[in-house]
Design a protein around this motif. Structure first.
Motif, PDB file in Angstrom:
ATOM      1  N   ARG A 118       0.833  -1.196   0.000  1.00  0.00           N
ATOM      2  CA  ARG A 118       0.000   0.000   0.000  1.00  0.00           C
ATOM      3  C   ARG A 118       0.873   1.253   0.000  1.00  0.00           C
ATOM      4  O   ARG A 118       1.854   1.336   0.748  1.00  0.00           O
ATOM      5  N   THR A 145      -5.717   4.766  -1.576  1.00  0.00           N
ATOM      6  CA  THR A 145      -6.617   4.690  -0.430  1.00  0.00           C
ATOM      7  C   THR A 145      -6.148   5.585   0.700  1.00  0.00           C
ATOM      8  O   THR A 145      -6.784   5.632   1.759  1.00  0.00           O
ATOM      9  N   ARG A 176     -10.678  16.594   3.811  1.00  0.00           N
ATOM     10  CA  ARG A 176     -11.527  15.524   4.346  1.00  0.00           C
ATOM     11  C   ARG A 176     -12.892  15.523   3.670  1.00  0.00           C
ATOM     12  O   ARG A 176     -13.420  14.472   3.287  1.00  0.00           O
ATOM     13  N   GLY A 180     -13.772  12.246   1.356  1.00  0.00           N
ATOM     14  CA  GLY A 180     -14.679  11.371   2.075  1.00  0.00           C
ATOM     15  C   GLY A 180     -14.044  10.758   3.311  1.00  0.00           C
ATOM     16  O   GLY A 180     -12.861  10.968   3.610  1.00  0.00           O
ATOM     17  N   ASP A 181     -14.850   9.979   4.005  1.00  0.00           N
ATOM     18  CA  ASP A 181     -14.421   9.439   5.294  1.00  0.00           C
ATOM     19  C   ASP A 181     -13.514   8.225   5.188  1.00  0.00           C
ATOM     20  O   ASP A 181     -12.870   7.857   6.175  1.00  0.00           O
ATOM     21  N   ASP A 182     -13.453   7.564   4.042  1.00  0.00           N
ATOM     22  CA  ASP A 182     -12.749   6.286   3.952  1.00  0.00           C
ATOM     23  C   ASP A 182     -11.349   6.389   3.356  1.00  0.00           C
ATOM     24  O   ASP A 182     -10.691   5.375   3.138  1.00  0.00           O
ATOM     25  N   ILE A 183     -10.898   7.592   3.075  1.00  0.00           N
ATOM     26  CA  ILE A 183      -9.518   7.809   2.636  1.00  0.00           C
ATOM     27  C   ILE A 183      -8.699   8.237   3.853  1.00  0.00           C
ATOM     28  O   ILE A 183      -9.066   9.176   4.564  1.00  0.00           O
ATOM     29  N   ASP A 184      -7.604   7.542   4.116  1.00  0.00           N
ATOM     30  CA  ASP A 184      -6.725   7.933   5.216  1.00  0.00           C
ATOM     31  C   ASP A 184      -5.923   9.167   4.823  1.00  0.00           C
ATOM     32  O   ASP A 184      -5.401   9.251   3.706  1.00  0.00           O
ATOM     33  N   ARG A 210      -9.868  13.138  11.966  1.00  0.00           N
ATOM     34  CA  ARG A 210      -9.371  11.770  12.077  1.00  0.00           C
ATOM     35  C   ARG A 210      -8.146  11.505  11.195  1.00  0.00           C
ATOM     36  O   ARG A 210      -8.193  10.671  10.289  1.00  0.00           O
TER      37      ARG A 210
END
Length: 380
Positions: A118, A145, A176, A180-184, A210
């Protein structure tokens, strides 16, 4: 098998010069490596040339012994220039060992822990909107990701601190919302904050979004100050790109100052030293996210490290699909949907295009200097 010659190539890839290494043997097998772009890059090349006098005539597969010869034989513990030189040579030795054995290097250092690696890339942008748009464009183009961004606004050293915090929050909030919420999202203040209290305020400002981690929230010299910060924030902290060998990571890990370490395989001592550091980190429940801002050979060496290291987390990455980065190697590591595939070729699985290297000669370079409002030098 004996080492017969060590070549160096100092190549400018646009934003920095990178020293490359090519180690030749009497059996026609050669290996390639990459040393870190420390700033005084000509000095790194001269150290490599000096080490060549020590290594010619020795078996390149005696990697541990040759590492000790260069490190301990230098008497004084090395800083960035000496350890960068050792790292570049060490990569090439592993490349030779893998080719001689007919195996990819990760098979020689433990085998596979994972099927792919990754990676993340860093979007650029002066305004929150530009930063957010570029983050989305990178994700859409390469399938990442995760990303990493600079949270501090341009010119922040000359701003009142409260404004810095407001502008930082705007930047992180914009990215953010866009991804979106699912990308670090990793955040990197680049070790430019001196006081733990200010670093804590920054962590508090970004915490609602986060972050994956906050990288180098403080200067790296004072482990106690970093420990103090970590005891007052729940945001995961990371550091390590300016630390060399297992000896400098030992006390950092013992203090439990960070959740993630970021050694650089081109300056901390090479692949085998990174494996030792990672083993120490694993015993302290710390993950490894290697620092990797340089060239495509460094990325290849990191892929072998990541493939064979259980507590590897994620790898910093710069796309190698165009420009000088693509031209100077025969075939870069293959990126698919935000992950690098593991090579199956013997050795590192990458080679230098020596003819192309000559097209990008050394140019004098240093990081841009930053100045505070009162005229004093800010941390770079």
């Amino acid at each position: 098998m004996k080492i017969t010659q060590i070549e160096t190539f100092l190549v400018n890839l646009g934003h920095r010069n990178i020293p490359y290494v090519k180690v030749h043997t009497d059996e026609g097998i050669y290996g390639v490596g990459e040393a870190y772009s420390c700033g005084p890059d000509k000095a790194t090349v001269e150290v490599i040339r000096d080490f060549a006098e020590w290594l010619v005539g020795r078996d390149p597969r005696d990697i541990e012994g040759l590492w000790q010869l260069m490190y301990a034989g230098s008497r004084f513990p090395g800083g960035m220039v000496l350890n960068a030189a050792i790292s570049g040579i060490e990569h090439a030795l592993w490349d030779i060992a893998g080719k001689a054995a007919g195996l990819p290097v990760y098979r020689l250092v433990g085998g596979k822990c994972r099927e792919k690696v990754r990676v993340y890339q860093s979007p650029r942008g002066d305004t929150p909107e530009e930063l957010a748009d570029n983050a989305v464009a990178l994700i859409e183009k390469y399938g990442y990701t995760a990303i990493k961004m600079g949270p501090l606004p341009p010119g922040w050293q000359a701003m009142p601190w409260n404004r810095v915090l407001r502008e930082t929050e705007k930047r992180v909030a914009a990215v953010r919302e866009a991804v979106g919420d699912d990308i670090d999202i990793g955040l990197d203040p680049h070790a430019r904050i001196f006081e733990p209290g200010r670093a804590l305020q920054l962590c508090q400002v970004v915490a609602p979004y986060r972050p994956f981690f906050v990288e180098e929230p403080l200067r790296p010299e004072n482990y106690d100050a970093l420990t103090k910060l970590s005891q007052h924030t729940d945001v995961p902290l990371a550091t390590g790109e300016m630390l060399y060998t297992r000896h400098e990571f030992r006390d950092l890990l013992k203090l439990q100052a960070v959740e993630i370490i970021q050694p650089d395989i081109c300056v901390t001592g090479g692949l085998w030293e990174m494996k030792k550091i990672a083993a120490m980190a694993e015993a302290h429940y710390v993950s490894v996210a290697p620092h990797n801002p340089c060239g495509p050979v460094a990325t290849a060496v990191n892929v072998h490290f990541a493939a064979s290291t259980q507590n590897f987390l994620i790898l910093e990455y710069h796309a190698d699909d165009e420009g000088p980065r693509r031209e100077i190697v025969d075939e870069p590591m293959k990126l698919v949907d935000g992950y690098l595939e593991l090579p199956e070729k013997p050795g590192l699985g990458i080679d230098l295009n020596v003819e192309a290297l000559g097209k990008y000669p050394f140019r004098s370079w240093h990081r841009p200097f930053s100045w505070r409002e009162d005229g004093s030098l800010a941390y770079q």
